[in-house]
Design an enzyme around this catalytic site. Sequence first.
Site, short mmCIF file in Angstrom:
data_model
loop_
_atom_site.label_atom_id
_atom_site.label_comp_id
_atom_site.label_asym_id
_atom_site.label_seq_id
_atom_site.Cartn_x
_atom_site.Cartn_y
_atom_site.Cartn_z
N ARG A 53 0.89 -1.17 0.00
CA ARG A 53 0.00 0.00 0.00
C ARG A 53 0.92 1.22 0.00
O ARG A 53 2.12 1.11 0.02
CB ARG A 53 -1.00 0.00 1.16
N GLY A 54 0.30 2.43 -0.01
CA GLY A 54 1.11 3.63 -0.18
C GLY A 54 1.19 3.93 -1.68
O GLY A 54 1.48 3.01 -2.49
N ALA A 55 0.93 5.18 -2.04
CA ALA A 55 0.78 5.51 -3.46
C ALA A 55 1.97 5.07 -4.33
O ALA A 55 1.77 4.41 -5.36
CB ALA A 55 0.50 7.01 -3.60
N ARG A 90 -7.37 -0.02 -6.62
CA ARG A 90 -7.64 1.04 -5.64
C ARG A 90 -7.82 2.35 -6.41
O ARG A 90 -7.02 2.66 -7.31
CB ARG A 90 -6.50 1.15 -4.62
N GLN A 203 -2.21 2.42 10.09
CA GLN A 203 -0.90 2.40 9.41
C GLN A 203 0.17 3.14 10.22
O GLN A 203 1.35 2.85 10.10
CB GLN A 203 -1.01 3.04 8.02
N ASP A 244 -1.67 10.92 -1.87
CA ASP A 244 -1.99 9.91 -2.90
C ASP A 244 -2.32 10.53 -4.24
O ASP A 244 -2.28 9.87 -5.27
CB ASP A 244 -3.16 9.05 -2.44
N ASN A 254 -4.92 12.71 0.97
CA ASN A 254 -4.12 11.75 1.75
C ASN A 254 -5.06 11.01 2.70
O ASN A 254 -6.27 11.25 2.73
CB ASN A 254 -3.02 12.50 2.50
N LYS A 255 -4.48 10.13 3.48
CA LYS A 255 -5.26 9.28 4.39
C LYS A 255 -6.26 10.09 5.21
O LYS A 255 -5.95 11.18 5.68
CB LYS A 255 -4.27 8.53 5.30
O1 MRU Z 1 -4.37 3.33 2.34
P1 MRU Z 1 -2.88 3.46 2.25
O2 MRU Z 1 -2.16 2.82 3.38
O3 MRU Z 1 -2.37 3.02 0.90
O4 MRU Z 1 -2.64 5.02 2.37
C1 MRU Z 1 -1.33 5.53 2.30
C2 MRU Z 1 -1.26 6.99 2.50
O5 MRU Z 1 -2.25 7.64 2.72
C3 MRU Z 1 0.07 7.64 2.35
O6 MRU Z 1 0.17 8.76 3.17
C4 MRU Z 1 0.21 8.08 0.88
O7 MRU Z 1 0.08 6.99 0.03
C5 MRU Z 1 1.48 8.77 0.61
S1 MRU Z 1 2.75 7.57 0.58
C6 MRU Z 1 4.21 7.91 0.40
#
Ligand code: MRU
Length: 367
Positions: A53-55, A90, A203, A244, A254-255
């Site tokens: 996960r993470g963009a 996603r 996370q 993201d 973002n999250k």
């Molecule tokens: O749902 P996730 O865990 O994929 O969300 C991740 C985030 O929100 C991060 O902050 C975002 O992807 C930036 S990552 C370098």
Amino acid sequence: MKIDGKAYRTIWPATDARAVEIIDQTKLPHEFAVARLETVEQAAVAITDMWVRGAPLIGATAAYGIALGMDADPSDAGLAAAHDRLLNTRPTAVNLHWALADMRETLAPLAPEARADAAWTRAGEIADADVTMNHAIGVHGLGLLRAIHQGKGEPEVLNVLTHCNAGWLATVDWGTALSPIYQAYEQGLPIHVWVDETRPRNQGASLTAWELGRHGVPHTVIADNAGGHLMQHGLVDACIVGTDRTTATGDVCNKIGTYLKALAAFDNGVPFYVALPSPTIDWTLDDGVKEIPIEQRAATEQSHISGVTADGRIETVRLTPEGSACANYAFDVTPARLVTALITERGSCDASRDGLLTLFPERSPKA
Ligand code: MRU
């Protein structure tokens, strides 16, 4: 980054076959497990179910997913099917679209028999480029952190708050928001990180705390609702988060919960930085609140929680009453006006169209 002295990335090609290995992030922080992906379908499930996960890491995994697909079926139909399956994993992180478009543009002009090798090469380049960009973000962000620290008085500890996990686990290596923090720590800047737990998937509590701890960076996990209080009491010198999807006007998605931290930071005069590699910018969008698709995930992520028991078993338990509905919006949008600066691989800029175009002039309509 290193785990117990051994250097790891979050994703890498297997050495014994055409397969990809990943760190299975659903098992952290209680177990470190490596999983193997051998098909497009496995890569898609790994993204949807958040083994990765993470963009930026979602983008890199999708690129390797295409390579796995080209081994199985390098025809035009095979390329289209792999692309479409991975695209539907996603919705919010634009790096996914970017990496898939890049792979398709690279492979479509080639003869089918040349596609598999070219796909593995290009996926490796995408992964390597992510590492280079994130390292550069760290260098630029370190300059900002150093300036805040100097303003504070040299021996004082610099307190930085972060939300979710935008560390090396969210990328191929280094991280985005955590890259300046790792580089500050390496350079001896006395730094301490407030880690938002980041409900509902935690996370922050599970991943950010784990990776900072493994690297030795001082940190404290806080409830998501604690940040505003800490800022009111002068206990946060800066916030740094990832994104993201960033619009051409500097809005950042973002999250979930990031927006509330930005509001609290704004009200308390705390700088709010957003770190991003350029593939996270969606140059087609102007208004993040109206235009960015927000992922909604399973209600069970909200109603249940997992943890380790005293005798080492992982257990999932219910938090909410049977019958109560749960809504699980995974992301929110922070308008550009609340962002002090964007930190990219080319340097930092105002969160605005003009700011982004000073760093990426090739994106100007006049270019
Ligand atoms: O749902 P996730 O865990 O994929 O969300 C991740 C985030 O929100 C991060 O902050 C975002 O992807 C930036 S990552 C370098």
